[in-house]
Design a protein around this motif. Structure first.
Motif, PDB file in Angstrom:
ATOM      1  N   VAL A 141     -10.165  -7.396   4.398  1.00  0.00           N
ATOM      2  CA  VAL A 141      -9.052  -6.530   4.036  1.00  0.00           C
ATOM      3  C   VAL A 141      -8.746  -6.756   2.561  1.00  0.00           C
ATOM      4  CG1 VAL A 141      -6.617  -6.009   4.429  1.00  0.00           C
ATOM      5  CG2 VAL A 141      -8.081  -6.661   6.355  1.00  0.00           C
ATOM      6  N   LEU A 142      -8.626  -5.682   1.804  1.00  0.00           N
ATOM      7  CA  LEU A 142      -8.317  -5.798   0.377  1.00  0.00           C
ATOM      8  C   LEU A 142      -7.243  -4.784   0.018  1.00  0.00           C
ATOM      9  CD1 LEU A 142      -8.731  -6.868  -2.470  1.00  0.00           C
ATOM     10  CD2 LEU A 142     -10.679  -5.309  -2.725  1.00  0.00           C
ATOM     11  N   GLY A 143      -6.075  -5.307  -0.304  1.00  0.00           N
ATOM     12  CA  GLY A 143      -4.974  -4.453  -0.707  1.00  0.00           C
ATOM     13  C   GLY A 143      -4.851  -4.381  -2.208  1.00  0.00           C
ATOM     14  N   ALA A 144      -4.314  -3.272  -2.700  1.00  0.00           N
ATOM     15  CA  ALA A 144      -4.098  -3.087  -4.130  1.00  0.00           C
ATOM     16  C   ALA A 144      -2.730  -2.482  -4.349  1.00  0.00           C
ATOM     17  CB  ALA A 144      -5.172  -2.174  -4.728  1.00  0.00           C
ATOM     18  N   GLY A 152      -0.096  11.237   0.233  1.00  0.00           N
ATOM     19  CA  GLY A 152      -0.793  12.510   0.335  1.00  0.00           C
ATOM     20  C   GLY A 152      -2.086  12.572  -0.452  1.00  0.00           C
ATOM     21  N   ALA A 153      -2.311  11.563  -1.302  1.00  0.00           N
ATOM     22  CA  ALA A 153      -3.477  11.585  -2.177  1.00  0.00           C
ATOM     23  C   ALA A 153      -4.612  10.680  -1.709  1.00  0.00           C
ATOM     24  CB  ALA A 153      -3.062  11.177  -3.594  1.00  0.00           C
ATOM     25  N   VAL A 154      -4.347   9.823  -0.718  1.00  0.00           N
ATOM     26  CA  VAL A 154      -5.356   8.854  -0.287  1.00  0.00           C
ATOM     27  C   VAL A 154      -5.511   8.893   1.227  1.00  0.00           C
ATOM     28  CG1 VAL A 154      -4.908   7.332  -2.259  1.00  0.00           C
ATOM     29  CG2 VAL A 154      -3.668   6.956  -0.103  1.00  0.00           C
ATOM     30  N   ASP A 155      -6.612   8.297   1.691  1.00  0.00           N
ATOM     31  CA  ASP A 155      -6.873   8.278   3.127  1.00  0.00           C
ATOM     32  C   ASP A 155      -6.874   6.857   3.677  1.00  0.00           C
ATOM     33  OD1 ASP A 155      -9.185   7.370   1.967  1.00  0.00           O
ATOM     34  OD2 ASP A 155     -10.518   8.822   2.932  1.00  0.00           O
ATOM     35  N   VAL A 156      -6.164   5.948   3.008  1.00  0.00           N
ATOM     36  CA  VAL A 156      -6.006   4.584   3.503  1.00  0.00           C
ATOM     37  C   VAL A 156      -4.513   4.355   3.766  1.00  0.00           C
ATOM     38  CG1 VAL A 156      -8.028   3.770   2.222  1.00  0.00           C
ATOM     39  CG2 VAL A 156      -5.730   3.548   1.211  1.00  0.00           C
ATOM     40  N   PRO A 157      -4.174   3.330   4.549  1.00  0.00           N
ATOM     41  CA  PRO A 157      -2.758   3.070   4.820  1.00  0.00           C
ATOM     42  C   PRO A 157      -1.961   2.771   3.549  1.00  0.00           C
ATOM     43  CG  PRO A 157      -4.143   1.882   6.379  1.00  0.00           C
ATOM     44  CD  PRO A 157      -5.062   2.432   5.330  1.00  0.00           C
ATOM     45  N   VAL A 158      -0.782   3.349   3.465  1.00  0.00           N
ATOM     46  CA  VAL A 158       0.150   3.080   2.374  1.00  0.00           C
ATOM     47  C   VAL A 158       1.274   2.205   2.921  1.00  0.00           C
ATOM     48  CG1 VAL A 158       1.955   4.134   0.952  1.00  0.00           C
ATOM     49  CG2 VAL A 158      -0.342   5.101   0.973  1.00  0.00           C
ATOM     50  N   LEU A 209      -2.991   0.300   0.363  1.00  0.00           N
ATOM     51  CA  LEU A 209      -2.248   0.268  -0.886  1.00  0.00           C
ATOM     52  C   LEU A 209      -0.827  -0.235  -0.652  1.00  0.00           C
ATOM     53  CD1 LEU A 209      -3.217   3.755  -2.405  1.00  0.00           C
ATOM     54  CD2 LEU A 209      -4.256   1.520  -2.910  1.00  0.00           C
ATOM     55  N   GLY A 210      -0.387  -1.145  -1.502  1.00  0.00           N
ATOM     56  CA  GLY A 210       1.011  -1.528  -1.551  1.00  0.00           C
ATOM     57  C   GLY A 210       1.682  -0.675  -2.617  1.00  0.00           C
ATOM     58  N   VAL A 211       2.616   0.170  -2.222  1.00  0.00           N
ATOM     59  CA  VAL A 211       3.151   1.177  -3.132  1.00  0.00           C
ATOM     60  C   VAL A 211       4.651   0.955  -3.342  1.00  0.00           C
ATOM     61  CG1 VAL A 211       3.438   3.639  -3.557  1.00  0.00           C
ATOM     62  CG2 VAL A 211       1.380   2.798  -2.402  1.00  0.00           C
ATOM     63  N   GLY A 212       5.052   0.919  -4.607  1.00  0.00           N
ATOM     64  CA  GLY A 212       6.464   0.720  -4.925  1.00  0.00           C
ATOM     65  C   GLY A 212       6.646   0.316  -6.383  1.00  0.00           C
ATOM     66  N   PRO A 213       7.823  -0.235  -6.698  1.00  0.00           N
ATOM     67  CA  PRO A 213       8.917  -0.523  -5.780  1.00  0.00           C
ATOM     68  C   PRO A 213       9.618   0.765  -5.331  1.00  0.00           C
ATOM     69  CG  PRO A 213       9.606  -0.962  -8.025  1.00  0.00           C
ATOM     70  CD  PRO A 213       8.148  -0.640  -8.083  1.00  0.00           C
ATOM     71  N   CYS A 214       9.996   0.771  -4.063  1.00  0.00           N
ATOM     72  CA  CYS A 214      10.669   1.957  -3.525  1.00  0.00           C
ATOM     73  C   CYS A 214      12.129   2.020  -3.933  1.00  0.00           C
ATOM     74  CB  CYS A 214      10.556   1.954  -2.005  1.00  0.00           C
ATOM     75  SG  CYS A 214       8.859   2.037  -1.432  1.00  0.00           S
ATOM     76  N   GLY A 246       5.573   9.293   4.761  1.00  0.00           N
ATOM     77  CA  GLY A 246       4.128   9.146   4.773  1.00  0.00           C
ATOM     78  C   GLY A 246       3.617   7.728   4.747  1.00  0.00           C
ATOM     79  N   ALA A 247       4.514   6.745   4.617  1.00  0.00           N
ATOM     80  CA  ALA A 247       4.068   5.350   4.632  1.00  0.00           C
ATOM     81  C   ALA A 247       3.540   4.984   6.013  1.00  0.00           C
ATOM     82  CB  ALA A 247       5.207   4.423   4.247  1.00  0.00           C
ATOM     83  N   TYR A 248       2.462   4.220   6.045  1.00  0.00           N
ATOM     84  CA  TYR A 248       1.932   3.690   7.309  1.00  0.00           C
ATOM     85  C   TYR A 248       2.819   2.560   7.800  1.00  0.00           C
ATOM     86  CZ  TYR A 248      -1.282   1.041  10.322  1.00  0.00           C
ATOM     87  OH  TYR A 248      -1.856   0.348  11.365  1.00  0.00           O
ATOM     88  N   GLY A 249       3.350   1.796   6.856  1.00  0.00           N
ATOM     89  CA  GLY A 249       4.191   0.669   7.196  1.00  0.00           C
ATOM     90  C   GLY A 249       4.965   0.207   5.984  1.00  0.00           C
ATOM     91  N   VAL A 250       5.630  -0.944   6.105  1.00  0.00           N
ATOM     92  CA  VAL A 250       6.432  -1.470   5.006  1.00  0.00           C
ATOM     93  C   VAL A 250       6.145  -2.955   4.821  1.00  0.00           C
ATOM     94  CG1 VAL A 250       8.268   0.217   5.426  1.00  0.00           C
ATOM     95  CG2 VAL A 250       8.438  -2.082   6.439  1.00  0.00           C
TER      96      VAL A 250
END
Length: 210
Positions: free
Chosen positions: A105-108, A155-161, A127-132, A179-183
């Motif tokens: 598993v590799l997150g960015a 909406g731009a990627v096909d991996v979990p956000v 992807l880890g996306v934020g800060p929210c 649209g987030a897969y999780g937090v």
């Protein structure tokens, strides 16, 4: 590759915190549905990081949960973690993928559709996306992107956000709806009077949406 849990707990190693006690409490509430990201302060030695990550990895293995290590990928390999997470100032993603191997598993970290797409192309599996939202657990963060920013990246990627930054149980539902897969959380669990209950509330908020 392990399936990715929807609730990520990032360890809080600031002075006065007990990350292992928090991880144990969170695992008691979430079990295999939890991902624990071991993050240590920049001033921590590799030995300190190794000792903490090794203990967390053991707790996760017993609970069937996923253990990742932020930044220090050699530590992730040394303790047998499922993978790691890298930020903008860490190893480039293609190099990180070579270090961890093809199945890890590799997150960015990303905050725009462009950086998200580039990260996925370079080998990121989530992807880890934020800060929210505004958060005090990490200094020097950019302006919060809110649910609209999550929606743009998701909406731009096909991996979990995985949405991060100021996330609470009350806010988790709107992030998943966007649209987030999780937090991912730090203070929402580590600063809670009852970390197990806080974990259960977060998980319930996430899974209630979809």
């Amino acid at each position: 590759m392990p399936s990715l849990g929807r609730l990520h707990l990032v360890t809080d190693t600031r002075p006065g915190r007990d990350p292992l006690a928090v991880v144990q409490a969170a695992l008691s509430a979430a079990g295999a549905e939890l991902v624990v990201q071991v993050r240590v302060e920049d001033v921590a030695s590799d030995r300190e990081a190794y000792d903490l990550a090794g203990r967390v990895a053991g707790l996760c293995a017993a609970a069937g949960a996923t253990c990742l290590v932020n930044d220090r990928l050699h530590v992730a390999l040394a303790v047998g973690a499922a993978g790691g997470h890298v930020g903008a100032l860490d190893l480039p993603l293609d190099a990180a993928r070579r270090v961890l191997g093809p199945d890890a598993v590799l997150g960015a970290t990303a905050r725009t559709p462009e950086t998200g797409r580039a990260a996925v192309a370079a080998g990121a599996t989530y992807l880890g996306v934020g800060p929210c939202y505004l958060t005090s657990t990490k200094d020097g963060l950019p302006t919060p992107i809110g649910p609209a920013g999550i929606a743009a990246v998701a909406g731009a990627v096909d991996v979990p956000v995985i949405a991060i930054g100021g996330v609470t149980a009350a806010r988790a539902a709107e992030l998943v709806a966007a649209g987030a897969y999780g937090v991912a959380v730090v203070g929402a669990v580590s600063s809670a009077a009852d970390p197990a209950r806080a974990t259960a509330e977060l998980l319930a908020a996430i899974t209630a949406v979809r």
